[in-house]
Scaffold this active site. Structure first.
Site, PDB file in Angstrom:
ATOM      1  N   LYS A 174     -15.465  -7.365   4.075  1.00  0.00           N
ATOM      2  CA  LYS A 174     -14.488  -8.238   4.733  1.00  0.00           C
ATOM      3  C   LYS A 174     -14.631  -8.126   6.250  1.00  0.00           C
ATOM      4  O   LYS A 174     -14.974  -7.064   6.766  1.00  0.00           O
ATOM      5  CB  LYS A 174     -13.066  -7.829   4.347  1.00  0.00           C
ATOM      6  CG  LYS A 174     -12.797  -7.910   2.855  1.00  0.00           C
ATOM      7  CD  LYS A 174     -11.406  -7.386   2.550  1.00  0.00           C
ATOM      8  CE  LYS A 174     -11.117  -7.428   1.055  1.00  0.00           C
ATOM      9  NZ  LYS A 174      -9.854  -6.760   0.700  1.00  0.00           N
TER      10      LYS A 174
ATOM     11  N   HIS B 285       0.852  -1.200   0.000  1.00  0.00           N
ATOM     12  CA  HIS B 285       0.000   0.000   0.000  1.00  0.00           C
ATOM     13  C   HIS B 285       0.886   1.249   0.000  1.00  0.00           C
ATOM     14  O   HIS B 285       0.646   2.206  -0.733  1.00  0.00           O
ATOM     15  CB  HIS B 285      -0.868   0.057   1.266  1.00  0.00           C
ATOM     16  CG  HIS B 285      -1.942  -0.993   1.363  1.00  0.00           C
ATOM     17  ND1 HIS B 285      -2.039  -1.849   2.429  1.00  0.00           N
ATOM     18  CD2 HIS B 285      -2.982  -1.307   0.547  1.00  0.00           C
ATOM     19  CE1 HIS B 285      -3.100  -2.637   2.270  1.00  0.00           C
ATOM     20  NE2 HIS B 285      -3.682  -2.337   1.140  1.00  0.00           N
TER      21      HIS B 285
ATOM     22  N   SER C 190      -2.753  -7.748   2.524  1.00  0.00           N
ATOM     23  CA  SER C 190      -3.049  -7.676   3.961  1.00  0.00           C
ATOM     24  C   SER C 190      -3.473  -9.049   4.478  1.00  0.00           C
ATOM     25  O   SER C 190      -3.124  -9.430   5.598  1.00  0.00           O
ATOM     26  CB  SER C 190      -4.180  -6.683   4.224  1.00  0.00           C
ATOM     27  OG  SER C 190      -3.790  -5.389   3.866  1.00  0.00           O
TER      28      SER C 190
ATOM     29  N   ARG D 244      -2.184  -6.102  -8.638  1.00  0.00           N
ATOM     30  CA  ARG D 244      -1.041  -6.966  -8.395  1.00  0.00           C
ATOM     31  C   ARG D 244      -0.900  -8.023  -9.486  1.00  0.00           C
ATOM     32  O   ARG D 244       0.147  -8.217 -10.049  1.00  0.00           O
ATOM     33  CB  ARG D 244      -1.150  -7.669  -7.039  1.00  0.00           C
ATOM     34  CG  ARG D 244      -0.732  -6.794  -5.893  1.00  0.00           C
ATOM     35  CD  ARG D 244      -1.307  -7.265  -4.604  1.00  0.00           C
ATOM     36  NE  ARG D 244      -2.744  -7.131  -4.646  1.00  0.00           N
ATOM     37  CZ  ARG D 244      -3.534  -7.311  -3.611  1.00  0.00           C
ATOM     38  NH1 ARG D 244      -3.025  -7.671  -2.462  1.00  0.00           N
ATOM     39  NH2 ARG D 244      -4.832  -7.149  -3.710  1.00  0.00           N
TER      40      ARG D 244
HETATM   41  P1  ADP Z   1     -10.000  -3.428  -0.458  1.00  0.00           P
HETATM   42  O1  ADP Z   1     -10.763  -4.197   0.564  1.00  0.00           O
HETATM   43  O2  ADP Z   1     -10.692  -2.183  -0.900  1.00  0.00           O
HETATM   44  O3  ADP Z   1      -9.495  -4.249  -1.611  1.00  0.00           O
HETATM   45  P2  ADP Z   1      -7.244  -3.343   0.469  1.00  0.00           P
HETATM   46  O4  ADP Z   1      -6.693  -2.591   1.632  1.00  0.00           O
HETATM   47  O5  ADP Z   1      -7.115  -4.824   0.495  1.00  0.00           O
HETATM   48  O6  ADP Z   1      -8.746  -2.868   0.356  1.00  0.00           O
HETATM   49  O7  ADP Z   1      -6.567  -2.821  -0.861  1.00  0.00           O
HETATM   50  C1  ADP Z   1      -6.711  -1.496  -1.280  1.00  0.00           C
HETATM   51  C2  ADP Z   1      -6.097  -1.345  -2.667  1.00  0.00           C
HETATM   52  O8  ADP Z   1      -4.692  -1.521  -2.578  1.00  0.00           O
HETATM   53  C3  ADP Z   1      -6.590  -2.367  -3.709  1.00  0.00           C
HETATM   54  O9  ADP Z   1      -6.735  -1.723  -4.960  1.00  0.00           O
HETATM   55  C4  ADP Z   1      -5.481  -3.373  -3.761  1.00  0.00           C
HETATM   56  O10 ADP Z   1      -5.422  -4.012  -5.032  1.00  0.00           O
HETATM   57  C5  ADP Z   1      -4.268  -2.476  -3.544  1.00  0.00           C
HETATM   58  N1  ADP Z   1      -3.123  -3.222  -3.012  1.00  0.00           N
HETATM   59  C6  ADP Z   1      -3.076  -4.004  -1.916  1.00  0.00           C
HETATM   60  N2  ADP Z   1      -1.846  -4.563  -1.767  1.00  0.00           N
HETATM   61  C7  ADP Z   1      -1.107  -4.110  -2.822  1.00  0.00           C
HETATM   62  C8  ADP Z   1       0.239  -4.341  -3.271  1.00  0.00           C
HETATM   63  N3  ADP Z   1       1.054  -5.184  -2.632  1.00  0.00           N
HETATM   64  N4  ADP Z   1       0.654  -3.710  -4.395  1.00  0.00           N
HETATM   65  C9  ADP Z   1      -0.207  -2.896  -5.076  1.00  0.00           C
HETATM   66  N5  ADP Z   1      -1.469  -2.658  -4.726  1.00  0.00           N
HETATM   67  C10 ADP Z   1      -1.928  -3.250  -3.602  1.00  0.00           C
END
Ligand code: ADP
Length: 172
Positions: free
Chosen positions: A47, A23, A134, A96
């Site tokens: 989630k 992130h 995450s 990703r």
């Molecule tokens: P959500 O529940 O909205 O998917 P997340 O916190 O899991 O929330 O992810 C928020 C955004 O960050 C999403 O677009 C996800 O694809 C992106 N993201 C999460 N981890 C990574 C990473 N390692 N590299 C690039 N983007 C990421």
């Protein structure tokens, strides 16, 4: 020279349960492109989260505090309402792998259907974080593994606390 007098701002919405180096990498790259990146931590999410909203916000704030042009805030309800409130029309999301694409495509399409002025901008993950999510970090931590390579120390500490065995948490 930027011909537009309006500041260029983008909203990065997510669950951030918890914020990872993946992130953070995305935020660092986005501030190179936009005047302000608003990291919007969702209160309501399909989630089940391990951290309450206040903790997810505090951890994101603490991890991103050193980056100028970044603001962290919670949000509740529709993302479109948040965009209107902030006066922002661009959403940042990360991709990703191909597996992210279908879900992200659906989200971006529905946002567009609801408001034609809204654009979703995707940044591809950096090579180093392709595998990082995450959920993986939560699982490793739950099983007692070391997540130091994937999150900032403050997040690793919070995870350790969260998954500390009951006897460690108990006050004798
Ligand atoms: P959500 O529940 O909205 O998917 P997340 O916190 O899991 O929330 O992810 C928020 C955004 O960050 C999403 O677009 C996800 O694809 C992106 N993201 C999460 N981890 C990574 C990473 N390692 N590299 C690039 N983007 C990421």
């Amino acid at each position: 020279m930027n011909p537009s007098p309006r500041p260029r701002r983008i909203v990065y919405p997510g669950t951030f349960d918890p914020i990872t180096l993946g992130h953070e990498d995305l935020v660092r790259r986005a501030v190179e492109l936009f005047d302000e990146v608003v990291v919007a931590v969702a209160a309501e999410t399909p989630k089940t989260t391990i951290f309450p909203l206040a903790d997810r916000v505090a951890l994101a704030e603490s991890c991103l505090a050193g980056i100028p042009g970044v603001r962290v805030r919670p949000f509740q309800g529709l993302l479109l309402h948040l965009l209107a409130e902030e006066g922002v029309r661009v959403i940042l999301r990360g991709l990703r792998a191909v597996s992210d694409f279908e879900h992200e495509f659906q989200l971006a399409s529905i946002q567009r259907r609801m408001d034609l002025h809204v654009e979703t901008l995707f940044l591809m993950t950096s090579d180093a974080y392709t595998f990082l999510s995450s959920s993986l970090v939560r699982e490793i931590s739950r099983l007692g593994g070391d997540v130091g390579a994937f999150v900032q120390p403050v997040v690793a500490d919070a995870l350790r606390q969260r998954f500390a065995p009951a006897e460690e948490k108990r006050i004798e």
